[in-house]
Write an enzyme that holds these catalytic residues in place. Structure first.
Site, short mmCIF file in Angstrom:
data_model
loop_
_atom_site.label_atom_id
_atom_site.label_comp_id
_atom_site.label_asym_id
_atom_site.label_seq_id
_atom_site.Cartn_x
_atom_site.Cartn_y
_atom_site.Cartn_z
N ARG A 64 0.82 -1.22 0.00
CA ARG A 64 0.00 0.00 0.00
C ARG A 64 0.85 1.27 0.00
O ARG A 64 0.44 2.30 -0.54
CB ARG A 64 -0.94 0.01 1.21
CG ARG A 64 -2.16 -0.87 0.99
CD ARG A 64 -3.04 -0.85 2.19
NE ARG A 64 -4.37 -1.36 1.87
CZ ARG A 64 -5.31 -1.58 2.77
NH1 ARG A 64 -5.07 -1.35 4.04
NH2 ARG A 64 -6.49 -2.03 2.41
N LYS A 76 -18.26 -16.10 4.35
CA LYS A 76 -19.70 -16.03 4.62
C LYS A 76 -20.54 -15.43 3.50
O LYS A 76 -20.16 -14.42 2.92
CB LYS A 76 -19.93 -15.20 5.88
CG LYS A 76 -19.31 -15.83 7.11
CD LYS A 76 -19.98 -15.30 8.36
CE LYS A 76 -19.44 -16.00 9.58
NZ LYS A 76 -18.53 -15.17 10.37
N GLY A 90 -8.05 -7.56 -0.01
CA GLY A 90 -8.27 -8.45 1.12
C GLY A 90 -7.55 -9.78 1.00
O GLY A 90 -6.38 -9.84 0.60
N GLY A 103 -12.46 -3.94 1.86
CA GLY A 103 -13.84 -3.50 2.03
C GLY A 103 -14.27 -2.50 0.97
O GLY A 103 -15.40 -2.54 0.48
N1 LIG Z 1 -14.47 -23.98 3.13
C1 LIG Z 1 -14.18 -23.08 4.07
N2 LIG Z 1 -14.56 -23.28 5.34
C2 LIG Z 1 -14.25 -22.36 6.29
N3 LIG Z 1 -13.61 -21.21 6.05
C3 LIG Z 1 -13.21 -20.97 4.80
C4 LIG Z 1 -13.48 -21.89 3.75
N4 LIG Z 1 -12.97 -21.38 2.61
C5 LIG Z 1 -12.40 -20.21 2.94
N5 LIG Z 1 -12.53 -19.96 4.24
C6 LIG Z 1 -11.97 -18.81 4.99
O1 LIG Z 1 -12.52 -17.60 4.56
C7 LIG Z 1 -11.67 -16.57 4.98
C8 LIG Z 1 -11.77 -15.40 4.06
O2 LIG Z 1 -13.07 -14.95 4.08
P1 LIG Z 1 -13.46 -13.44 3.80
O3 LIG Z 1 -14.91 -13.44 3.53
O4 LIG Z 1 -12.91 -12.59 4.89
O5 LIG Z 1 -12.64 -13.24 2.45
P2 LIG Z 1 -12.29 -11.96 1.64
O6 LIG Z 1 -13.52 -11.35 1.17
O7 LIG Z 1 -11.25 -12.31 0.65
O8 LIG Z 1 -11.57 -11.04 2.67
P3 LIG Z 1 -11.63 -9.48 2.80
O9 LIG Z 1 -12.89 -9.20 3.58
O10 LIG Z 1 -10.38 -9.23 3.57
O11 LIG Z 1 -11.64 -8.92 1.42
C9 LIG Z 1 -10.27 -17.15 4.98
O12 LIG Z 1 -9.71 -16.94 6.24
C10 LIG Z 1 -10.50 -18.63 4.72
O13 LIG Z 1 -9.76 -19.47 5.57
O1 LIG Z 2 -7.58 -2.28 5.44
C1 LIG Z 2 -8.60 -1.75 4.98
O2 LIG Z 2 -9.50 -2.37 4.37
C2 LIG Z 2 -8.70 -0.24 5.04
O3 LIG Z 2 -7.49 0.33 5.45
C3 LIG Z 2 -9.84 0.18 5.93
O4 LIG Z 2 -9.63 -0.22 7.25
P1 LIG Z 2 -10.84 -0.38 8.25
O5 LIG Z 2 -11.63 -1.58 7.81
O6 LIG Z 2 -10.24 -0.51 9.62
O7 LIG Z 2 -11.68 0.88 8.12
#
Ligand SMILES: Nc1ncnc2c1ncn2[C@@H]1O[C@H](COP(=O)(O)OP(=O)(O)OP(=O)(O)O)[C@@H](O)[C@H]1O
Ligand SMILES: O=C(O)[C@H](O)COP(=O)(O)O
Length: 394
Positions: free
Chosen positions: A36, A197, A351, A374
């Site tokens: 970043r 989720k 993420g 996010g």
């Molecule tokens: N089959 C599964 N069962 C349980 N957990 C799982 C499974 N597949 C993936 N995960 C978990 O989901 C998590 C990621 O979920 P999340 O919804 O936070 O993803 P993301 O959208 O990529 O993340 P971010 O919100 O940081 O963008 C990981 O920690 C992973 O281990």
């Molecule tokens: O890491 C992030 O997604 C941004 O820096 C925003 O952070 P926050 O979810 O703590 O607002």
């Protein structure tokens, strides 16, 4: 409506309050991933070369309006100095007399980093007084913090009410890439949605079903869809109250002519741990006491084929529990397929997916890795980002 950028204004000799997202991972007082910081360099360098007094502001972590020593931005200042190859000054406050005194010392082209803006309770409350205090430090506001653009905070939104406000290069690029993908996509257009989720991805699935040709589902959220299709899922992740919603998405995909891909086989485990026993089974054969923690080999092949025949792919969320090697195979193969697909424009939605691509050393093979987790999710949901709305229109 497109927003004014730093190219549209004259910053020479001006004090520029530039909001960046330096919310970076740290360990023992060192920055462990400077992605970043590097992403913000073009804006910082440009402002400095144009002769602005560059006043940088960022949050780090979630200190909840209090000073947390480990969340000071001092290590970031050090890393930024190294990357810019020039001294970066640091203020131990983000506004007020101490910050003003530091700013007074700046010559044109100098760079200063203010202290973590989330040390002040007014930041996250978008307190107008704090926004005014930030604005008092500068003549111009630049927002380059795409990663925090979904937050209406004093340094991302409130301040823009008091100063001429424009976007930085990173902000512009993120909005450009994601905006074009959603409004005028090259086709076939595929979205890959994974992660934990359904609850977190409702808006994004709903919005993308209006736009994509293919929707690939993986990760923990897939099993609520699998259950909705009538299969037994053992101890796999299930959101009972989202089964009807999953069904409505399956129906919407049919109505819209979107091809929906779900796992046809999975890697199941008898425990959520690296020492678990595992086996690969077809989707209709998940044992009652086991849980699916990754997509299986047949599914990986199908997903890879869809990816390689797409012109544009947006990916958000891992296909399995990629943090544990045993369950990282599905996420890795999806990342590899994206890396090998030369004719495919690949957008990684920040993420965990961005972390996965880094982990597999495939970052340089992707067309665009968003610096926003996010923020990119909310953008893909079709929401307006307050940090962008607040900027001046062209
Ligand atoms: N089959 C599964 N069962 C349980 N957990 C799982 C499974 N597949 C993936 N995960 C978990 O989901 C998590 C990621 O979920 P999340 O919804 O936070 O993803 P993301 O959208 O990529 O993340 P971010 O919100 O940081 O963008 C990981 O920690 C992973 O281990
Ligand atoms: O890491 C992030 O997604 C941004 O820096 C925003 O952070 P926050 O979810 O703590 O607002």
């Amino acid at each position: 409506m497109s927003k004014k950028s730093i190219k549209d204004i004259d910053v020479k000799g001006k004090r520029v309050f530039c909001r960046v997202d330096f919310n970076v991972p740290m360990e023992n007082g060192n920055v462990t991933d400077d992605t970043r910081i590097r992403a913000a360099l073009p804006t910082i360098q440009y402002l400095s070369e144009q002769g602005a007094k560059v006043i940088l502001a960022s949050h780090l972590g979630r200190p909840k309006g209090q000073v947390v020593e480990e969340l000071r931005l001092t290590p970031v200042t050090k890393r930024l100095s190294e990357l810019l190859n020039k001294n970066v000054a640091k203020s131990n406050e983000a506004y007020g007399d101490i910050a003003k005194a530091e700013i007074e010392k700046l010559d044109n082209g100098d760079v200063l980093l203010l202290e973590n803006v989330r040390f002040y309770p007014g930041e996250e409350k978008n307190d107008p007084e704090l926004a005014k205090s930030f604005a008092e430090l500068a003549d111009v506001y630049v927002n380059d913090a795409f990663g925090a653009a979904h937050r209406a905070h004093a340094s991302t939104e409130g301040i823009a009410k008091h100063l001429p406000s424009v976007s930085g290069f990173l902000m512009e690029k993120e909005l450009d890439v994601l905006g074009k993908a959603l409004s005028d996509p090259e086709r076939p257009f595929t979205a890959i949605i994974g992660g934990a989720k359904v609850k977190d991805k409702i808006g994004v699935i709903d919005n993308l079903l209006e736009k994509v040709d293919n929707l690939i589902i993986g990760g923990g959220l897939a099993y609520t869809f699998v259950k909705a299709k009538g299969y037994e899922i053992g101890k796999s992740l299930l959101e009972e109250d989202k089964i009807d919603l999953a069904n409505s998405f399956i129906k919407k995909a049919e109505e819209k002519g979107v091809k929906l891909y779900m796992p046809v086989d999975v890697v199941v485990a008898d425990d959520f741990s690296k020492d678990a026993n595992t086996k690969e089974v077809a989707i209709d054969s998940i044992p009652v006491d086991w849980e699916a923690l990754d997509i299986g080999p047949k599914t990986r092949d199908i997903y890879a084929d869809v990816i390689k025949s797409s012109k544009l792919v947006i990916w958000n969320g891992p296909m399995g529990v990629f943090e544990i090697d045993k369950f990282a195979g599905g996420t890795k193969e999806v990342a590899e397929a994206l890396g090998e697909a030369d004719d495919t424009y690949s957008i990684i939605g920040g993420g965990d997916s961005a972390a996965a691509v880094e982990k597999f050393d495939l970052a340089d093979k992707m067309s665009h890795i968003s610096t926003g987790g996010g923020a990119s999710l909310e953008f893909m949901e079709g929401k307006q980002l307050p940090g962008v709305v607040a900027l001046n229109d062209k």
